[in-house]
Design an enzyme around this catalytic site. Structure first.
Site, short mmCIF file in Angstrom:
data_model
loop_
_atom_site.label_atom_id
_atom_site.label_comp_id
_atom_site.label_asym_id
_atom_site.label_seq_id
_atom_site.Cartn_x
_atom_site.Cartn_y
_atom_site.Cartn_z
N CYS A 111 -2.72 -2.12 -1.03
CA CYS A 111 -3.74 -2.04 -2.09
C CYS A 111 -5.07 -2.62 -1.60
CB CYS A 111 -3.28 -2.80 -3.33
SG CYS A 111 -1.74 -2.18 -4.03
C1 BEZ Z 1 1.00 -3.00 -1.12
O1 BEZ Z 1 -0.06 -2.78 -1.68
O2 BEZ Z 1 1.07 -3.30 0.05
C2 BEZ Z 1 2.30 -2.92 -1.88
C3 BEZ Z 1 2.31 -3.13 -3.24
C4 BEZ Z 1 3.51 -3.07 -3.92
C5 BEZ Z 1 4.69 -2.78 -3.23
C6 BEZ Z 1 4.64 -2.54 -1.87
C7 BEZ Z 1 3.44 -2.60 -1.18
#
Ligand code: BEZ
Length: 213
Positions: A45
């Site tokens: 994210c």
């Molecule tokens: C991420 O943004 O890296 C992420 C968010 C939730 C679950 C897995 C990865």
């Protein structure tokens, strides 16, 4: 019932990093991209939000406003924005919706319980000037989105909205486009003189009004 292409995008009031907004008022007659991410302070994210901020001039060229959403509270969004700047060099330049009670996420079907019943998946809605849904995308938490693809779809949607053309596989701005079957050959000859018919139903013409400086 789940939202579908062509549906009116539901309006909502939301607390965001840029204050409380009424979605329709904020959007006005622009195009809009409403996208969700699973959580603040997560790695994929962080890269995505930086990428979107860096593309602000591209969205502006396309008369498109962007708004993000997750179930995190607004103070977390604000603190996380500092990390995003550290990591990607980008300052968040669009509102981020705080949706801790998942009201908007539920309205838009952004919670997929078999993936996670507490966080949003990576949803993208492109909404037209008429407030109708033009595109929906759903990605899993583990896959960061390709925002160049989202710009490409915007270009295609905006062309279709203005001219009676569609875009072929892997098309990018500036390449030939397809005259939609609803246009007769006679009309096509007037509007797209010199078009090339590969098949009676597959007629190609240069992209109308291409000028993306
Ligand atoms: C991420 O943004 O890296 C992420 C968010 C939730 C679950 C897995 C990865």
């Amino acid at each position: 019932m789940a939202l579908q292409l062509g549906d009116l995008a539901p309006n909502f009031t939301a607390v965001t990093t840029e204050g409380t907004i009424d979605f329709y008022e904020w959007k006005g007659s622009s195009w809009a991209i409403l996208f969700s991410h699973p959580r603040d302070f997560t790695p994929v994210c962080t890269t995505e939000l930086g990428a979107v901020a860096n593309l602000k001039p591209e969205f502006a060229k396309r008369n498109t406003k962007v708004i993000g959403l997750s179930v995190d509270p607004v103070d977390a969004h604000a603190r996380w924005a500092e990390d995003i700047r550290d990591v990607t060099g980008a300052t968040i330049n669009f509102p981020m919706i705080a949706d801790p009670d998942r009201k908007i996420a539920s309205l838009y079907g952004m919670i997929h319980p078999n993936a996670s019943d507490t966080t949003t998946v990576r949803s993208v809605f492109i909404i037209g000037p008429d407030n109708r849904i033009k595109l929906m995308l759903t990605y899993p938490a583990s896959t960061g989105r390709n925002f160049q693809e989202i710009l490409r779809v915007l270009d295609s949607l905006q062309l279709t909205a203005k001219h009676q053309v569609a875009t072929p596989a892997d098309w990018t701005a500036g390449q030939d486009v397809i005259i939609v079957p609803a246009v007769s050959d006679e009309e096509a000859q007037k509007r797209f003189p010199g078009y090339v018919a590969k098949k009676p139903y597959l007629r190609l013409t240069p992209q109308p009004e291409f000028d993306r400086s």
